[in-house]
Motif scaffolding. Structure first.
Motif, mmCIF file in Angstrom:
data_model
loop_
_atom_site.group_PDB
_atom_site.id
_atom_site.type_symbol
_atom_site.label_atom_id
_atom_site.label_comp_id
_atom_site.label_asym_id
_atom_site.label_seq_id
_atom_site.Cartn_x
_atom_site.Cartn_y
_atom_site.Cartn_z
ATOM 1 N N VAL A 1 48.269 36.829 39.479
ATOM 2 C CA VAL A 1 48.257 36.197 40.798
ATOM 3 C C VAL A 1 47.418 34.931 40.704
ATOM 4 O O VAL A 1 46.199 34.987 40.572
ATOM 5 C CB VAL A 1 47.683 37.146 41.872
ATOM 6 C CG1 VAL A 1 47.662 36.455 43.235
ATOM 7 C CG2 VAL A 1 48.509 38.421 41.950
ATOM 8 N N ARG A 2 48.080 33.781 40.765
ATOM 9 C CA ARG A 2 47.387 32.487 40.703
ATOM 10 C C ARG A 2 47.375 31.920 42.120
ATOM 11 O O ARG A 2 48.405 31.500 42.644
ATOM 12 C CB ARG A 2 48.090 31.538 39.739
ATOM 13 C CG ARG A 2 48.231 32.090 38.344
ATOM 14 C CD ARG A 2 48.825 31.074 37.384
ATOM 15 N NE ARG A 2 47.843 30.033 37.053
ATOM 16 C CZ ARG A 2 48.094 29.039 36.203
ATOM 17 N NH1 ARG A 2 49.295 28.930 35.648
ATOM 18 N NH2 ARG A 2 47.156 28.142 35.925
ATOM 19 N N GLN A 3 46.200 31.897 42.699
ATOM 20 C CA GLN A 3 46.072 31.536 44.105
ATOM 21 C C GLN A 3 45.492 30.136 44.249
ATOM 22 O O GLN A 3 44.478 29.804 43.640
ATOM 23 C CB GLN A 3 45.182 32.548 44.820
ATOM 24 C CG GLN A 3 45.196 32.428 46.331
ATOM 25 C CD GLN A 3 44.691 33.693 46.978
ATOM 26 O OE1 GLN A 3 45.405 34.677 47.103
ATOM 27 N NE2 GLN A 3 43.429 33.669 47.374
ATOM 28 N N ARG A 4 46.158 29.307 45.064
ATOM 29 C CA ARG A 4 45.633 27.988 45.373
ATOM 30 C C ARG A 4 44.761 28.042 46.624
ATOM 31 O O ARG A 4 43.640 27.567 46.632
ATOM 32 C CB ARG A 4 46.788 27.005 45.580
ATOM 33 C CG ARG A 4 47.528 26.632 44.300
ATOM 34 C CD ARG A 4 48.682 25.685 44.625
ATOM 35 N NE ARG A 4 49.286 25.134 43.424
ATOM 36 C CZ ARG A 4 50.249 25.733 42.729
ATOM 37 N NH1 ARG A 4 50.705 26.898 43.142
ATOM 38 N NH2 ARG A 4 50.747 25.173 41.647
ATOM 39 N N GLY A 5 45.305 28.601 47.710
ATOM 40 C CA GLY A 5 44.570 28.679 48.961
ATOM 41 C C GLY A 5 43.951 30.042 49.176
ATOM 42 O O GLY A 5 44.110 30.973 48.376
ATOM 43 N N TYR B 1 38.571 29.456 38.547
ATOM 44 C CA TYR B 1 39.796 28.683 38.747
ATOM 45 C C TYR B 1 40.995 29.517 38.308
ATOM 46 O O TYR B 1 41.017 30.051 37.202
ATOM 47 C CB TYR B 1 39.771 27.394 37.924
ATOM 48 C CG TYR B 1 38.674 26.435 38.305
ATOM 49 C CD1 TYR B 1 38.921 25.380 39.186
ATOM 50 C CD2 TYR B 1 37.391 26.561 37.775
ATOM 51 C CE1 TYR B 1 37.915 24.485 39.531
ATOM 52 C CE2 TYR B 1 36.376 25.682 38.122
ATOM 53 C CZ TYR B 1 36.647 24.646 38.996
ATOM 54 O OH TYR B 1 35.645 23.767 39.338
ATOM 55 N N ASP B 2 41.991 29.621 39.180
ATOM 56 C CA ASP B 2 43.287 30.164 38.792
ATOM 57 C C ASP B 2 44.210 29.048 38.321
ATOM 58 O O ASP B 2 45.069 29.261 37.471
ATOM 59 C CB ASP B 2 43.942 30.908 39.960
ATOM 60 C CG ASP B 2 43.311 32.267 40.195
ATOM 61 O OD1 ASP B 2 42.773 32.842 39.238
ATOM 62 O OD2 ASP B 2 43.351 32.753 41.336
ATOM 63 N N PRO C 1 39.034 24.944 42.841
ATOM 64 C CA PRO C 1 38.044 26.022 42.848
ATOM 65 C C PRO C 1 38.358 27.067 43.911
ATOM 66 O O PRO C 1 38.800 26.739 45.018
ATOM 67 C CB PRO C 1 36.728 25.296 43.146
ATOM 68 C CG PRO C 1 37.142 24.054 43.881
ATOM 69 C CD PRO C 1 38.465 23.659 43.307
ATOM 70 N N GLN C 2 38.154 28.322 43.568
ATOM 71 C CA GLN C 2 38.366 29.424 44.500
ATOM 72 C C GLN C 2 37.062 29.774 45.216
ATOM 73 O O GLN C 2 35.971 29.446 44.751
ATOM 74 C CB GLN C 2 38.912 30.631 43.749
ATOM 75 C CG GLN C 2 40.294 30.402 43.159
ATOM 76 C CD GLN C 2 41.313 30.012 44.214
ATOM 77 O OE1 GLN C 2 41.582 30.752 45.146
ATOM 78 N NE2 GLN C 2 41.875 28.807 44.071
ATOM 79 N N PRO C 3 37.158 30.433 46.385
ATOM 80 C CA PRO C 3 35.964 30.686 47.192
ATOM 81 C C PRO C 3 34.917 31.519 46.464
ATOM 82 O O PRO C 3 35.236 32.382 45.637
ATOM 83 C CB PRO C 3 36.516 31.450 48.402
ATOM 84 C CG PRO C 3 37.953 31.083 48.464
ATOM 85 C CD PRO C 3 38.384 30.900 47.046
ATOM 86 N N GLY C 4 33.654 31.256 46.797
ATOM 87 C CA GLY C 4 32.562 32.103 46.345
ATOM 88 C C GLY C 4 32.457 33.323 47.243
ATOM 89 O O GLY C 4 33.461 33.838 47.742
#
Length: 683
Positions: free
Chosen positions: A114-118, A661-662, A667-670
């Protein structure tokens, strides 16, 4: 009802109740198992593990799970009979998971990337066994909802988690079952139905301006079932330009008689979101807005020796994209329409179950950027955007014929079939894609399964036509083809379930977006690529053996290893999708009771992605060198109090506040704190 095939003495098992006054007489002088399924599933999904929950809310437990029918063939087969192994995420798994979307839930399936942008499912790419997000089929109650413009939009679901009864995952090609897009596997979302009239409200809130709520209403009377839901979710975003507004609405209705079941579903999704650097790291203020409509009607005949199951469906998606938010610079408008007719028929003889059928599926697009240019007199106005026009279009029709036969023996199942496919976007000739699945059950605890299947996938309209300063489509792309081999074993006992699987996918004309030189744009291209892999998982189900009062409910682990090998000599500087696969993925979870109705679920995943990205310190400042993806580990937690009437939870995602990062430069959320609950009123 069905007759079990792996028992010395035939046993009847109710899969559903027809609510007829004479139904009880059908069970006289017979041993009967009532198919109310236990909540004995994984805390999180692991490939090759199958459990299901037959009704909600669950109050009874049983170790007899042979009665559920699973996808994997074109005829109804139970778990014991099926020649393929399907992962099922049941209702209990969904309720316990520390997630807010289907997309997030699938992150804890060891065989799924699962590569998530948002945030929370916005713009998510889902792939199976090292494939790409365009190589799987997404189904809603068995209806194909794939988007032919791009697989980026296929995972926009009109249902919220509270609407879902279970999620079925089939790994490996399934063209002879679900059609051409089931190249590496299929995911089927099955929505929840209830005989009890009720209303339910739900609310959630959290960090970064997270807020939303939902309403579900069920009206059932005799043979009629009607359920409606609507929900809204928004956030300011945990990273730059990642805010979103998400609306969902869904209706499902059914009418049952002694001869026919009819089911209708209507879904709507609208997403408006900041797209950060989703499509190009050179622009960090992108914007996207989509609206999606899904309509289908299905029927199942229950009279006579020949069973018919026709389906009619229509999907429409609007897409409005801005390269620079609130600007016409790089602005695109798209509208895709998919119409489909699917007819499946099957009958049973002494030789087994035979299925045949056909599907015709028309895919069309109107666009300001994708497709072939239209005459000026044919231009179409873009709805809700005065002065904007669709000036390009394309259309293709896919016709498939299916034939499958299943031989059912006390300790084995043999399934063989073929799909004959013709597509006007290819060469309009019929191409054949066969498959063979075999399952052997030496004992009640063991199941050994092997399969060989072929599949085809047509390029998306984006693959063919998209053009921008950073991307260049290719109208000369050839369809992808694959041959896939799989061998696996599963062992099941009341307290422990474990499985292992190896697979090999031989790819031909695989499609990816690649750069040939450091100064190049991304081009869509074909190349030869094979995927090899090993999967393994184990789960301890303490409540099955010790009862619900035992403080531990489940512990599970799962691991997948994948290796790729190219068979061409094309020099590639940078891949955007196909070569950026997960080499390693490890998941683990534990669910335990704290006190009374208070419980906690801990979730851990570690993954190591192959491939590189060009690092941008700012939109105008690229390092010019490739940066490898770094392995990362995440821990999530949900603590909840659940009763049949109300439910309260607090949730912490990414407890260690790790930056990861996916996809490169997104950058993904902390750490993200969330709180919510729901209340149900029966009437």
């Amino acid at each position: 009802m069905y007759k079990k095939q792996n028992s010395t003495h035939p046993v009847k098992c109710f899969k559903h109740f027809d609510n007829k006054s004479y139904a009880v007489f059908n069970s006289l002088h017979k041993q009967v198992n009532i198919g109310v399924l236990a909540i004995t599933t994984l805390v999180f999904a692991n490939p090759e593990t199958l459990t299901a929950q037959a009704q909600r809310p669950t109050t009874d437990h049983t170790r007899e799970m042979d009665g559920i029918e699973v996808m994997g063939s074109r005829v109804p087969l139970t778990q014991t009979e099926a020649a393929r192994i399907v992962t099922v995420l049941d209702r209990k798994t969904i309720e316990n998971a520390p997630v807010q979307s289907v997309n997030d839930l699938l992150k804890y399936a060891a065989g799924i990337d699962v590569r998530q942008r948002g945030d929370m499912g916005i713009q998510t790419d889902i792939s199976i066994r090292g494939g790409t997000f365009d190589q799987i089929t997404i189904l809603l109650n068995g209806v194909n909802i794939n988007n032919p413009q791009t697989g980026h939009y296929s995972a926009e679901f009109p249902v919220a988690l509270d609407d879902i009864e279970r999620i079925e995952i089939l790994e490996g090609p399934a063209a002879r079952t679900f059609g051409t897009s089931a190249f590496c596997g299929a995911i089927n979302i099955v929505t929840f139905t209830d005989n009890q009239k009720h209303a339910q409200i739900q609310a959630t809130a959290g960090s970064y301006g997270l807020g939303g709520g939902g309403l579900r209403l069920n009206l059932s009377d005799g043979a009629w079932r009607n359920q409606m839901s609507a929900s809204y979710l928004r956030t300011d975003g945990a990273t730059l330009n990642s805010d979103f507004d998400l609306w969902r609405a869904y209706y499902q209705g059914s009418y049952s008689t002694s001869t026919t079941d009819i089911r209708v579903q209507v879904g709507f999704t609208q997403q408006k979101y900041g797209a950060n650097t989703f499509y190009s790291a050179k622009y960090n203020n992108q914007y996207d807005e989509t609206a999606r409509y899904i309509v289908s009607i299905q029927a199942d005949s229950k009279l006579g020796w020949l069973h018919l199951a026709p389906t009619l469906y229509w999907n429409r998606t609007f897409d409005h994209y801005q390269l620079i938010r609130h600007s016409s610079n790089g602005e695109n408008f798209h509208r895709t329409d998919v119409y489909g007719i699917n007819l499946n028929a099957y009958f049973t003889t002494l030789l087994g179950k035979t299925s045949f059928g056909m599907e015709t599926r028309n895919e069309g697009i109107l666009s300001s950027a994708l497709g072939r240019p239209m005459e000026e007199s044919q231009y179409v106005d873009v709805p809700w955007h005065s002065g904007q026009l669709y000036k390009k279009k394309d259309n293709r029709t896919n016709l498939s014929y299916y034939l499958e036969h299943n031989i059912l023996l006390p300790k084995a199942t043999f399934s063989v079939g073929v799909m004959a496919n013709q597509n006007t976007g290819y060469d309009s000739k019929f191409h054949f894609y066969p498959g063979v699945d075999i399952a052997w059950r030496p004992t009640r605890e063991w199941k050994i399964a092997a399969s060989w299947n072929m599949a085809l996938r047509m390029p998306t309209f984006t693959d063919l036509y998209y053009k921008s300063p950073t991307q260049e489509g290719n109208v000369g792309l050839r369809p992808e083809e694959t041959q896939a081999f799989s061998l696996g074993a599963q062992y099941r006992r009341p307290i422990i379930r474990t499985s292992a699987n190896i697979f090999y996918h031989k790819g031909k004309n695989m499609i990816d977006w690649v750069m040939y030189t450091p100064e190049d744009a991304f081009h869509s291209a074909n190349f030869e690529l094979d995927n090899y892999g090993v999967e393994a998982d184990a789960v301890l189900n303490f409540h099955e053996t010790f009862g619900e009062r035992f403080f531990l409910e489940k512990i599970n682990i799962g691991y997948t290893y994948i290796h790729q090998k190219r068979h061409d000599d094309m020099a590639i500087y940078k891949s955007n999708y196909a070569l950026e696969y997960l080499r390693h993925k490890f998941v683990a979870g534990i669910t335990h009771r704290i006190w009374s109705n208070l419980s906690a679920t801990w979730a851990f995943r570690w993954q190591d992605r192959m491939g590189n990205y060009i690092k941008y310190d700012s939109p105008s400042d690229a390092s010019g060198t490739l940066t490898p993806y770094h392995p990362y580990a995440l821990v999530d937690l949900r603590v909840q109090w659940r009763t049949p009437r109300y439910h309260l939870y607090v949730e912490g995602c990414n407890l260690t506040n790790h930056t990861y990062y996916d996809l490169g430069n997104i950058p993904q959320p902390g750490f993200w704190f969330k709180v919510g609950g729901s209340y149900r009123l029966n009437f």
